[in-house]
Design a protein around this motif. Structure first.
Motif, mmCIF file in Angstrom:
data_model
loop_
_atom_site.group_PDB
_atom_site.id
_atom_site.type_symbol
_atom_site.label_atom_id
_atom_site.label_comp_id
_atom_site.label_asym_id
_atom_site.label_seq_id
_atom_site.Cartn_x
_atom_site.Cartn_y
_atom_site.Cartn_z
ATOM 1 N N CYS A 86 0.893 -1.268 0.009
ATOM 2 C CA CYS A 86 -0.004 -0.052 -0.026
ATOM 3 C C CYS A 86 0.935 1.324 0.014
ATOM 4 N N THR A 87 0.496 2.241 -0.864
ATOM 5 C CA THR A 87 1.254 3.433 -1.017
ATOM 6 C C THR A 87 1.461 4.239 0.587
ATOM 7 N N PRO A 88 0.513 4.439 1.088
ATOM 8 C CA PRO A 88 0.842 5.224 2.535
ATOM 9 C C PRO A 88 2.063 4.700 3.060
ATOM 10 N N CYS A 89 2.302 3.611 3.629
ATOM 11 C CA CYS A 89 3.235 2.949 4.025
ATOM 12 C C CYS A 89 4.495 2.874 3.319
ATOM 13 N N ARG A 90 4.400 2.547 1.890
ATOM 14 C CA ARG A 90 5.504 2.297 1.181
ATOM 15 C C ARG A 90 6.411 3.711 0.926
ATOM 16 N N ILE A 91 5.455 4.567 0.624
ATOM 17 C CA ILE A 91 6.039 6.080 0.126
ATOM 18 C C ILE A 91 6.207 6.889 1.469
ATOM 19 N N GLY A 92 5.230 6.941 2.366
ATOM 20 C CA GLY A 92 4.999 7.758 3.598
ATOM 21 C C GLY A 92 6.072 7.539 4.440
ATOM 22 N N THR A 93 6.447 6.215 4.870
ATOM 23 C CA THR A 93 7.610 5.882 5.782
ATOM 24 C C THR A 93 8.754 6.544 5.111
ATOM 25 N N LYS A 94 9.220 6.509 3.638
ATOM 26 C CA LYS A 94 10.289 6.822 3.157
ATOM 27 C C LYS A 94 10.273 8.426 3.254
ATOM 28 N N ARG A 95 9.223 8.923 3.212
ATOM 29 C CA ARG A 95 9.154 10.579 3.187
ATOM 30 C C ARG A 95 9.487 11.050 4.824
ATOM 31 N N MET A 96 8.994 10.384 5.678
ATOM 32 C CA MET A 96 9.080 10.555 7.179
ATOM 33 C C MET A 96 10.737 10.412 7.398
ATOM 34 N N LEU A 97 10.933 9.374 6.995
ATOM 35 C CA LEU A 97 12.693 9.123 7.100
ATOM 36 C C LEU A 97 13.587 10.201 6.451
ATOM 37 N N ASP A 98 12.935 10.680 5.230
ATOM 38 C CA ASP A 98 13.915 11.652 4.842
ATOM 39 C C ASP A 98 13.924 13.047 5.621
ATOM 40 N N ILE A 99 12.560 13.319 6.154
ATOM 41 C CA ILE A 99 12.580 14.552 7.068
ATOM 42 C C ILE A 99 13.346 14.499 8.337
ATOM 43 N N LEU A 100 13.164 12.957 8.849
ATOM 44 C CA LEU A 100 14.094 13.000 9.961
ATOM 45 C C LEU A 100 15.613 13.148 9.752
ATOM 46 N N GLU A 101 15.915 12.675 8.861
ATOM 47 C CA GLU A 101 17.517 12.606 8.509
ATOM 48 C C GLU A 101 17.855 14.143 8.088
ATOM 49 N N LYS A 102 17.116 14.785 7.706
ATOM 50 C CA LYS A 102 17.221 16.333 7.511
ATOM 51 C C LYS A 102 17.238 16.864 8.545
ATOM 52 N N ILE A 103 16.458 16.870 9.555
ATOM 53 C CA ILE A 103 16.499 17.474 11.049
ATOM 54 C C ILE A 103 17.915 17.182 11.442
ATOM 55 N N LEU A 104 18.172 15.835 11.582
ATOM 56 C CA LEU A 104 19.546 15.451 12.278
ATOM 57 C C LEU A 104 20.622 15.794 11.498
ATOM 58 N N ALA A 105 20.604 16.110 10.395
ATOM 59 C CA ALA A 105 21.708 16.714 9.334
ATOM 60 C C ALA A 105 21.951 18.197 9.613
ATOM 61 N N GLY A 106 20.796 18.756 10.272
ATOM 62 C CA GLY A 106 20.927 20.359 10.502
ATOM 63 C C GLY A 106 20.370 20.947 9.314
ATOM 64 N N LYS A 107 19.708 20.377 8.689
ATOM 65 C CA LYS A 107 19.093 21.095 7.357
ATOM 66 C C LYS A 107 17.727 21.366 7.373
ATOM 67 N N ALA A 108 16.996 21.206 8.350
ATOM 68 C CA ALA A 108 15.259 21.279 8.434
ATOM 69 C C ALA A 108 14.987 22.638 8.848
ATOM 70 N N ASN A 109 13.845 23.120 8.300
ATOM 71 C CA ASN A 109 13.097 24.225 8.926
ATOM 72 C C ASN A 109 11.908 23.932 9.745
ATOM 73 N N SER A 110 11.218 24.849 9.975
ATOM 74 C CA SER A 110 9.961 24.407 11.169
ATOM 75 C C SER A 110 8.867 23.884 10.228
ATOM 76 N N ASP A 111 8.661 24.295 9.010
ATOM 77 C CA ASP A 111 7.708 23.532 8.206
ATOM 78 C C ASP A 111 7.988 22.250 8.093
ATOM 79 N N ASP A 112 8.877 21.557 8.106
ATOM 80 C CA ASP A 112 9.357 20.367 8.084
ATOM 81 C C ASP A 112 8.704 19.640 9.047
ATOM 82 N N LEU A 113 8.579 20.012 10.412
ATOM 83 C CA LEU A 113 8.193 19.755 11.789
ATOM 84 C C LEU A 113 6.513 19.386 11.407
#
Lengths: 152, 547
Positions: free
Chosen positions: B472-499
């Motif tokens: 199913c799409t929500p799980c397949r693509i959604g978890t990937k996108r959530m992971l991207d955002i978390l990695e962005k936050i940890l890498a110090g490249k995120a902004n408050s919109d990402d949260l």
């Protein structure tokens, strides 16, 4: 790598021939015997069990335990479970990569070790752990990695 | 007819008068248990004590006797004396002074808070435990059916076959209040009754031993240490719902569990507890082990069924529920290992006894696999309603290396994080749900002040993203996108919109995923966001200042 004698797999196919849902047990046993599941083996299983090649490939590619590449003499599984992660599994992995000169999923040039990352091995009280073949090595530090590899 | 089988059993003739139990769990073996065993045997031979004493390795599992961090351990069975952190050179003294002269070797006892502890049951790790599911692990040799029989094994099966109708058993299990220990907490008696009511010609029982949650290892320990209790419970379930075939689906990462279970099934077949006409009656039941192949999603029951059928382990929509249409379209009951381990005690000791343990809606005990930054790790079985504080500080000895407790991660990738404000929360299905966590399978990883909660959330998303089956799409693509955002936050490249995006995405995945894997995948993120939001915000503020 010696050529695979397909006829030698017959005993496995016969043992499971009348069982319902026999594809996965058959693949398990063949992989245990010859180490991997190349296309020629998949085709042989397909002909014998009457299961389409596409289904067999679908199953092999779905489950992480099945591999179509030959493995080294020993398989190292680096546990990436929560407890191991919290206790420093990444350091162990880095050191193994350094010592063996390979990345995860690869085999050393002398064909001795294949390194993989595994899911939780359930030996969390000894975290961080690695499993070499069926043997678990626990309470590891990066420093004692070379010592363990020497045992093999 | 049945008596014929019972003659095959080696009723204790080979057992020595006294025993010293040496834990052969993975932890103890790696700490040198085999050497200790060899030394005991050598001493027994030297002093001609081989007929008086048997030096027995009790179990080969990580949960084993329990207090893994004290290994290698030995217990003198006659008086329950516990010796931990054993060394070879200590063995001759134990043999001479304790086993021959009956005097406990004081200096080798475990010391806790300045006090020497003699009895195994009195060591800190064991004192508060109440062992029902783990009643036999660490005490019997899993490869000897005689030892299971000595502890009333297969009596519950006999009693229900001779004296109870399937409906009476269902009532008993319902009255006990037992709920599924695999995560969802569905009432077991109710599940059995659904399959019982179905009039199909063929039904199945499946034991779900695909214990995939990282940090959980109680099912492994039970299968390795007490496989007959699962076989007996499955036969009982088979009788109740009208199934003559059962499957145990064990994950491939547990080779020893598979081995011990197969040995136990053979023994049960040879002694007539499995096979045709069990206890001389009409009931027949066979059991087969199926080994998984490394796919976390197969712990989800419809995916597990697909896997046994030889297919890719992808889940399907419910309804139909397996109790109506499961394995090969037939009514199927799927119970988790720990759930089944409670069945025999309930039959033997009665539903009222079981019902008296635990909290109002969560009855009995729960096994927790305690690991991470605590002094003592291992399996802890306590009544439902025990607090986290009791488990961490009283049983596991508190946080290691003098550090501060920060959080406990409970329930693995579908679970949540519990901060210190909730240390006194009574752990049961309801109260954990209230704070966005779950009992789950009972994995409990304790983290000290050094751990970053954002990184912990990333760790779990990395796991679920990789294990998503892709259907199913929500799980397949959604978890990937959530992971991207978390990695962005940890890498110090995120902004408050990402949260904002992260939270929105989490809600959508929860609501729209096909199976439990996807529906619960955002939990580690949502729960760390609730209790440790400042850590996310700090990383984002820092990043915004730099950029």
């Amino acid at each position: 790598m010696a050529a695979i004698k397909l006829g030698e797999l017959d005993h496995i196919l016969e043992k499971h021939s009348s069982k319902k849902g026999n594809l996965i047990p058959v693949l398990h046993e063949i992989q245990e015997e010859i180490g991997y599941l190349p296309t020629e083996v998949q085709r042989y299983v397909s002909q014998n069990l009457g299961v389409a090649m596409s289904k067999i490939y679908g199953v092999i590619s779905f489950y992480s335990f099945f591999t179509t590449e030959p493995k080294g003499e020993h398989t190292i599984g680096v546990c990436m479970g929560t407890a191991c992660y919290v206790k420093g599994a990444e350091d162990i992995l880095m050191r193994l990569k350094e010592e063996l000169g390979i990345e995860t999923g690869q085999t050393t040039e002398d064909n001795k070790f294949t390194m993989t990352m595994t899911r939780c091995l359930g030996t969390c009280s000894m975290a961080p752990v690695i499993m070499i073949d069926d043997q678990v090595h626990g309470n590891l530090t990066a420093e004692n990695v070379p010592e363990i590899l020497k045992k093999y | 007819m049945f008596q014929k089988y019972l003659k095959n059993i080696n009723w204790g003739v080979k057992m020595a008068k006294n025993e010293i139990l040496i834990c052969a769990g993975t932890a103890c073996v790696s700490a040198g248990a085999e050497e200790i065993k060899a030394k005991f045997e050598e001493e027994f031979r030297k002093l001609n004590m081989t007929e008086d004493y048997e030096c027995k390795t009790v179990i080969s599992s990580t949960g084993c006797v329990g207090p893994c961090s004290l290994g290698p351990v030995a217990i003198v069975k006659a008086d329950n004396t516990f010796y931990g952190h054993l060394k070879s050179e200590n063995v001759p003294k134990i043999v001479k002074q304790h086993l021959q002269q009956g005097k406990i070797v004081e200096e080798l006892l475990t010391e806790e808070d300045g006090e020497k502890i003699e009895d195994f049951k009195d060591i800190r790790f064991m004192k508060k435990q109440k062992r029902i599911a783990l009643r036999n692990t660490g005490i019997i040799d899993p490869n000897k059916i005689e030892e299971y029989l000595e502890r009333n094994g297969y009596q519950a099966l006999k009693n229900i076959l001779k004296q109870m109708t399937p409906l009476e058993v269902i009532e008993e299990i319902k009255d006990s209040g037992l709920r599924g220990r695999g995560g969802a907490g569905f009432p077991t008696g109710l599940k059995w009754s659904f399959a019982h009511q179905n009039k199909a010609d063929q039904k199945y029982i499946i034991c779900n031993a695909d214990e995939g949650d990282p940090g959980a290892f109680m099912d492994r320990s039970i299968l390795e240490g007490d496989p007959h209790s699962i076989i007996e419970a499955m036969a009982i379930a088979g009788y109740v719902i009208g199934a003559d075939q059962g499957f145990v689906y064990v994950r491939a990462e547990y080779p020893l569990a598979v081995k011990n279970l197969k040995i136990a099934i053979k023994q049960a077949e040879n002694t007539g507890f499995l096979g045709s006409n069990i206890y001389g009656g009409d009931f027949s039941f066979n059991l087969e082990v199926r080994v998984g192949a490394g796919a976390f999603v197969c712990g989800e029951e419809t995916a597990l069924i697909a896997s046994i059928e030889g297919k890719r382990g992808q889940p399907s929509t419910k309804p139909p529920y397996p109790a109506n249409s499961g394995l090969w379209g037939k009514p199927t009951v799927i119970n988790n290992v720990e759930t089944l381990a409670n069945i025999v005690p309930i039959i033997n000791q009665g539903s009222q006894w079981f019902n008296s343990i635990g909290t109002e809606k969560s009855k009995g005990t729960k096994v927790f696999a305690v690991a991470g930054d605590v002094k003592e790790t291992g399996l802890v079985e306590v009544p439902m309603g025990t607090t986290l504080r009791e488990i961490i500080f009283e049983i596991a000895g508190g946080i290691a290396d003098g550090k501060e407790f920060k959080a406990a991660q409970i329930g693995g990738p579908s679970g949540g994080t519990i901060p210190k404000e909730y240390l006194d929360l009574k752990i049961d299905y309801e109260s954990l749900a209230e704070i966005g966590a779950i009992v789950g399978s009972g994995g409990l990883v304790i983290m000290d002040e050094d751990n970053s909660m954002v990184d912990v959330a990333r760790f779990f998303l990395d796991f679920t993203e990789d294990e998503s089956c892709g259907k199913c799409t929500p799980c397949r693509i959604g978890t990937k996108r959530m992971l991207d955002i978390l990695e962005k936050i940890l890498a110090g490249k995120a902004n408050s919109d990402d949260l904002v995006k992260l939270e929105k995405l989490a809600k959508v995945i929860q609501e729209t995923s096909l199976c439990g894997l996807g529906q619960t995948a955002p939990n580690p993120v949502l729960s760390t966001l609730e209790f440790f939001r400042d850590e996310y915000e700090e990383l984002i503020t820092d990043a915004e200042e730099v950029n």
